[in-house]
Design a protein around this motif. Sequence first.
Motif, mmCIF file in Angstrom:
data_model
loop_
_atom_site.group_PDB
_atom_site.id
_atom_site.type_symbol
_atom_site.label_atom_id
_atom_site.label_comp_id
_atom_site.label_asym_id
_atom_site.label_seq_id
_atom_site.Cartn_x
_atom_site.Cartn_y
_atom_site.Cartn_z
ATOM 1 N N GLU A 284 -12.971 -8.656 18.544
ATOM 2 C CA GLU A 284 -11.869 -9.596 18.775
ATOM 3 C C GLU A 284 -11.621 -9.897 20.253
ATOM 4 N N ASP A 285 -12.514 -9.425 21.135
ATOM 5 C CA ASP A 285 -12.459 -9.848 22.534
ATOM 6 C C ASP A 285 -13.097 -11.227 22.663
ATOM 7 N N ALA A 286 -12.902 -11.846 23.804
ATOM 8 C CA ALA A 286 -13.640 -13.054 24.155
ATOM 9 C C ALA A 286 -13.857 -13.045 25.656
ATOM 10 N N PHE A 287 -14.869 -13.764 26.119
ATOM 11 C CA PHE A 287 -15.078 -13.835 27.560
ATOM 12 C C PHE A 287 -15.756 -15.145 27.942
ATOM 13 N N PHE A 288 -15.578 -15.493 29.203
ATOM 14 C CA PHE A 288 -16.252 -16.637 29.802
ATOM 15 C C PHE A 288 -16.815 -16.198 31.140
ATOM 16 N N SER A 289 -18.011 -16.642 31.475
ATOM 17 C CA SER A 289 -18.562 -16.335 32.792
ATOM 18 C C SER A 289 -19.502 -17.442 33.235
ATOM 19 N N ASN A 290 -19.405 -17.778 34.505
ATOM 20 C CA ASN A 290 -20.402 -18.624 35.140
ATOM 21 C C ASN A 290 -20.572 -18.150 36.572
ATOM 22 N N GLU A 291 -21.212 -18.914 37.423
ATOM 23 C CA GLU A 291 -21.513 -18.441 38.770
ATOM 24 C C GLU A 291 -20.328 -18.542 39.716
ATOM 25 N N ASN A 292 -19.212 -19.045 39.230
ATOM 26 C CA ASN A 292 -17.996 -19.161 40.032
ATOM 27 C C ASN A 292 -16.870 -18.260 39.558
ATOM 28 N N ALA A 293 -16.810 -18.002 38.267
ATOM 29 C CA ALA A 293 -15.641 -17.326 37.694
ATOM 30 C C ALA A 293 -16.029 -16.479 36.483
ATOM 31 N N ILE A 294 -15.224 -15.453 36.255
ATOM 32 C CA ILE A 294 -15.387 -14.582 35.087
ATOM 33 C C ILE A 294 -14.012 -14.361 34.467
ATOM 34 N N ALA A 295 -13.951 -14.409 33.151
ATOM 35 C CA ALA A 295 -12.702 -14.131 32.437
ATOM 36 C C ALA A 295 -13.001 -13.273 31.214
ATOM 37 N N VAL A 296 -12.139 -12.299 30.961
ATOM 38 C CA VAL A 296 -12.211 -11.487 29.745
ATOM 39 C C VAL A 296 -10.827 -11.470 29.116
ATOM 40 N N ALA A 297 -10.762 -11.741 27.823
ATOM 41 C CA ALA A 297 -9.502 -11.727 27.080
ATOM 42 C C ALA A 297 -9.631 -10.774 25.893
ATOM 43 N N ASP A 298 -8.565 -10.066 25.608
ATOM 44 C CA ASP A 298 -8.586 -8.997 24.612
ATOM 45 C C ASP A 298 -7.469 -9.241 23.601
ATOM 46 N N GLY A 299 -7.819 -9.829 22.465
ATOM 47 C CA GLY A 299 -6.830 -10.168 21.454
ATOM 48 C C GLY A 299 -6.120 -8.948 20.905
ATOM 49 N N VAL A 300 -4.816 -9.015 20.758
ATOM 50 C CA VAL A 300 -4.010 -7.875 20.296
ATOM 51 C C VAL A 300 -4.123 -7.742 18.777
ATOM 52 N N GLY A 301 -4.693 -6.606 18.359
ATOM 53 C CA GLY A 301 -5.054 -6.437 16.957
ATOM 54 C C GLY A 301 -3.903 -6.296 15.993
ATOM 55 N N GLY A 302 -2.701 -6.007 16.498
ATOM 56 C CA GLY A 302 -1.559 -5.846 15.606
ATOM 57 C C GLY A 302 -1.244 -7.077 14.786
ATOM 58 N N TRP A 303 -1.684 -8.234 15.253
ATOM 59 C CA TRP A 303 -1.442 -9.463 14.498
ATOM 60 C C TRP A 303 -2.110 -9.456 13.127
ATOM 61 N N ALA A 304 -3.153 -8.664 12.975
ATOM 62 C CA ALA A 304 -3.846 -8.601 11.685
ATOM 63 C C ALA A 304 -2.923 -8.114 10.579
ATOM 64 N N ASP A 305 -1.932 -7.287 10.928
ATOM 65 C CA ASP A 305 -0.983 -6.797 9.933
ATOM 66 C C ASP A 305 -0.090 -7.905 9.393
ATOM 67 N N TYR A 306 -0.080 -9.039 10.082
ATOM 68 C CA TYR A 306 0.724 -10.185 9.658
ATOM 69 C C TYR A 306 -0.150 -11.339 9.174
ATOM 70 N N GLY A 307 -1.398 -11.019 8.861
ATOM 71 C CA GLY A 307 -2.299 -12.031 8.326
ATOM 72 C C GLY A 307 -2.875 -12.977 9.362
ATOM 73 N N VAL A 308 -2.783 -12.613 10.635
ATOM 74 C CA VAL A 308 -3.293 -13.456 11.715
ATOM 75 C C VAL A 308 -4.554 -12.822 12.286
ATOM 76 N N ASP A 309 -5.618 -13.593 12.407
ATOM 77 C CA ASP A 309 -6.854 -13.103 12.992
ATOM 78 C C ASP A 309 -6.677 -12.994 14.507
#
Length: 291
Positions: A52-77
């Motif tokens: 459930e993580d996601a990331f973006f990277s190129n030669e200028n920038a890097i980003a990492v995002a970490d989705g909060v898993g507690g939402w799954a208890d409410y039917g949200v991916d």
Amino acid sequence: MFKSLSAMRRVVGLSGHFLKPNFTAQVNRNRNYLRYASEVIPHPEKVAKGGEDAFFSNENAIAVADGVGGWADYGVDPAKYSRELCQNIANIVANEWEAVKKNPKELIIRAAQRTKNMGSSTCVVLIIDEKEAILRTSYIGDSGYLILRKEGEGNDALRVLFQSEEHCRSFNFPYQIGTNSDPPNMSLTFSHEIKDNDLLVVASDGLWDNLEGDQILEVVKPLLDKANPDEWSMKEVAHQIAQKAYTLSLDSSYESPFTKRARKYRLRWLGGKSDDITVVAAQVKLVQSST
């Protein structure tokens, strides 16, 4: 806004779901840039969906995002928010670069404002300046980064220059952006003077909960023994770091960083912390150093 839902079962990330921009830019070798590679290991129970993580990277920038898993208890991916957030980051980098290239916090703010899926996420963004030897960073929550520098030869040549500290309300309760969550302008910002061939490690908390900075340094040392830094393999660096973190995450007797932090809050926890592990390794390349 969610806490870890249960203090010991915060499931995060769509591990390594890489986002591409809706526009392909040409690389300009007359500017500073990053040589990068990534490694993704999903939580053992999340392998089928890729985590459930996601990331973006190129030669200028890097980003990492970490989705909060507690939402799954409410039917949200939880993956949907982190994926959309990183897709927005990718598109902004491609199409609005001039507005954000010196302001990673603004990049997080714009991306968060355009993310419509229900959910929440931590996020870290690094941007290398095109002309100056400066790395600008911003993050919210417990996704973070490490800067390593090699000066000279020998076992002590490589050192930890900087490691970000987790941005949390309390134990295992990170600040986060998204639905009913923290405003993105709470993101912390930093600026670092960098040198040619500095090594960046950007990751979700699946890494930081299982490896200290000094342990990462020991993993990386033998991979940088080649005299020519252009022969360093970022793919191997990312792979070895992620694999080491994964192995220790499954060790029930390991004195992990997560264990040490839990103890400070008088909580009982022993062993590694299973989670999605997303690692992006990048080598700084400064144009002026080669001219």
